[in-house]
Design a protein around this motif. Structure first.
Motif, PDB file in Angstrom:
ATOM      1  N   SER A 173       0.805  -1.221   0.000  1.00  0.00           N
ATOM      2  CA  SER A 173       0.000   0.000   0.000  1.00  0.00           C
ATOM      3  C   SER A 173       0.839   1.272   0.000  1.00  0.00           C
ATOM      4  CB  SER A 173      -0.938   0.006   1.207  1.00  0.00           C
ATOM      5  OG  SER A 173      -1.777  -1.130   1.184  1.00  0.00           O
ATOM      6  N   GLY A 174       2.154   1.140  -0.037  1.00  0.00           N
ATOM      7  CA  GLY A 174       3.012   2.316  -0.114  1.00  0.00           C
ATOM      8  C   GLY A 174       3.631   2.772   1.190  1.00  0.00           C
ATOM      9  N   PHE A 175       3.428   2.024   2.257  1.00  0.00           N
ATOM     10  CA  PHE A 175       4.072   2.351   3.532  1.00  0.00           C
ATOM     11  C   PHE A 175       5.536   1.915   3.475  1.00  0.00           C
ATOM     12  CE2 PHE A 175      -0.278   2.610   4.752  1.00  0.00           C
ATOM     13  CZ  PHE A 175      -0.350   3.343   5.918  1.00  0.00           C
ATOM     14  N   LYS A 176       6.396   2.659   4.144  1.00  0.00           N
ATOM     15  CA  LYS A 176       7.822   2.333   4.213  1.00  0.00           C
ATOM     16  C   LYS A 176       8.165   1.859   5.621  1.00  0.00           C
ATOM     17  CE  LYS A 176       8.684   4.024   0.087  1.00  0.00           C
ATOM     18  NZ  LYS A 176       7.791   3.355  -0.813  1.00  0.00           N
ATOM     19  N   LYS A 177       8.904   0.757   5.690  1.00  0.00           N
ATOM     20  CA  LYS A 177       9.356   0.260   6.990  1.00  0.00           C
ATOM     21  C   LYS A 177      10.475   1.175   7.479  1.00  0.00           C
ATOM     22  CE  LYS A 177       9.788  -4.201   7.637  1.00  0.00           C
ATOM     23  NZ  LYS A 177      10.377  -5.563   7.589  1.00  0.00           N
ATOM     24  N   GLU A 178      10.299   1.706   8.686  1.00  0.00           N
ATOM     25  CA  GLU A 178      11.280   2.633   9.239  1.00  0.00           C
ATOM     26  C   GLU A 178      12.243   1.951  10.195  1.00  0.00           C
ATOM     27  OE1 GLU A 178       8.366   5.473  10.822  1.00  0.00           O
ATOM     28  OE2 GLU A 178       9.067   6.857   9.274  1.00  0.00           O
ATOM     29  N   GLY A 179      11.826   0.832  10.760  1.00  0.00           N
ATOM     30  CA  GLY A 179      12.691   0.130  11.702  1.00  0.00           C
ATOM     31  C   GLY A 179      11.888  -0.578  12.768  1.00  0.00           C
ATOM     32  N   ILE A 180      12.584  -0.955  13.813  1.00  0.00           N
ATOM     33  CA  ILE A 180      11.975  -1.677  14.932  1.00  0.00           C
ATOM     34  C   ILE A 180      11.934  -0.764  16.147  1.00  0.00           C
ATOM     35  CG2 ILE A 180      12.278  -3.604  16.545  1.00  0.00           C
ATOM     36  CD1 ILE A 180      13.490  -5.201  14.230  1.00  0.00           C
ATOM     37  N   LEU A 181      10.766  -0.683  16.769  1.00  0.00           N
ATOM     38  CA  LEU A 181      10.628   0.023  18.038  1.00  0.00           C
ATOM     39  C   LEU A 181      10.725  -1.021  19.138  1.00  0.00           C
ATOM     40  CD1 LEU A 181       7.671   2.381  17.097  1.00  0.00           C
ATOM     41  CD2 LEU A 181      10.088   2.959  17.216  1.00  0.00           C
ATOM     42  N   ARG A 182      11.752  -0.936  19.919  1.00  0.00           N
ATOM     43  CA  ARG A 182      12.013  -1.936  20.950  1.00  0.00           C
ATOM     44  C   ARG A 182      11.126  -1.705  22.165  1.00  0.00           C
ATOM     45  NH1 ARG A 182      17.977  -0.824  21.759  1.00  0.00           N
ATOM     46  NH2 ARG A 182      17.444  -1.892  23.682  1.00  0.00           N
ATOM     47  N   SER A 183      10.632  -2.799  22.741  1.00  0.00           N
ATOM     48  CA  SER A 183       9.782  -2.754  23.943  1.00  0.00           C
ATOM     49  C   SER A 183       8.635  -1.755  23.783  1.00  0.00           C
ATOM     50  CB  SER A 183      10.618  -2.428  25.183  1.00  0.00           C
ATOM     51  OG  SER A 183      11.501  -3.476  25.464  1.00  0.00           O
ATOM     52  N   TRP A 184       7.961  -1.778  22.652  1.00  0.00           N
ATOM     53  CA  TRP A 184       6.901  -0.819  22.322  1.00  0.00           C
ATOM     54  C   TRP A 184       5.562  -1.206  22.929  1.00  0.00           C
ATOM     55  CZ3 TRP A 184       7.036   3.940  20.501  1.00  0.00           C
ATOM     56  CH2 TRP A 184       5.905   4.511  19.933  1.00  0.00           C
ATOM     57  N   VAL A 185       5.296  -2.526  23.042  1.00  0.00           N
ATOM     58  CA  VAL A 185       4.004  -3.011  23.504  1.00  0.00           C
ATOM     59  C   VAL A 185       4.181  -3.772  24.815  1.00  0.00           C
ATOM     60  CG1 VAL A 185       2.044  -4.501  22.959  1.00  0.00           C
ATOM     61  CG2 VAL A 185       3.139  -3.190  21.138  1.00  0.00           C
TER      62      VAL A 185
END
Length: 174
Positions: A142-154
């Motif tokens: 859909s055109g989204f770009k992966k920016e990276g991993i957010l650690r311990s986000w959830v």
């Protein structure tokens, strides 16, 4: 424009059965990061929160329905709208019986068109569980770009998990 099998409508009290079907599904809620609901009263509370979100201009939730039968396919939400920075977050649910059949892509395309016309937006963010590869593929398609991993986000009880961060920049469309 494309010919879609679905339509998007803003959520209403009439959607209680579909919302219940989504939010009571253990498998779906595992990726959504909340415990499944147990009754339709809880679904109605979710709907009321969604309607309030639109009234407060902090977001909007759409229901995806089949054009031909009005059958409930899923939902897609723009939330945490920030009018100073013109950004928001999205989340979405597609019922299992409609997954891997192109409905999520149609829902996302309709949604992106709708919010770009109705809201002043520069950026949408999405956060995806690392094991949810179908969602990653949908976003990238859909055109989204992966920016990276957010650690311990959830946080889930006593444990924390990482997520992928994705962005959709509306000016990339031009």
């Amino acid at each position: 424009l494309f010919d879609s099998r679905i339509i998007l409508e803003e959520i209403s009290g009439d959607d209680v059965n579909g919302v219940f079907e989504c939010y009571s599904n253990q498998e779906i809620m595992e990726y959504f990061g909340v415990n499944p609901i147990e009754n339709k009263d809880e679904a109605l509370i979710i709907i009321k929160r969604n309607i309030a979100m639109k009234e407060e201009q902090t977001g909007v939730r759409y229901i995806a329905k089949l054009k031909e039968t009005s059958g409930f396919v899923g939902l897609i939400t723009m939330k945490r709208y920030n009018s100073i920075h013109f950004r928001a977050e999205i989340d979405y649910i597609v019922l299992p019986k409609y997954q891997r059949k192109g409905f999520a892509s149609e829902m996302m395309n309709l949604f992106l068109m709708q919010v770009s016309e109705s809201w002043e937006l520069k950026r949408l963010s999405a956060y995806v569980d690392l094991v949810n590869q179908p969602s990653c593929k949908l976003l990238e398609k859909s055109g989204f770009k992966k920016e990276g991993i957010l650690r311990s986000w959830v946080c889930d009880g006593d444990s924390f998990s990482d997520v992928y961060s994705y962005s959709f920049i509306f000016s990339d469309l031009k």
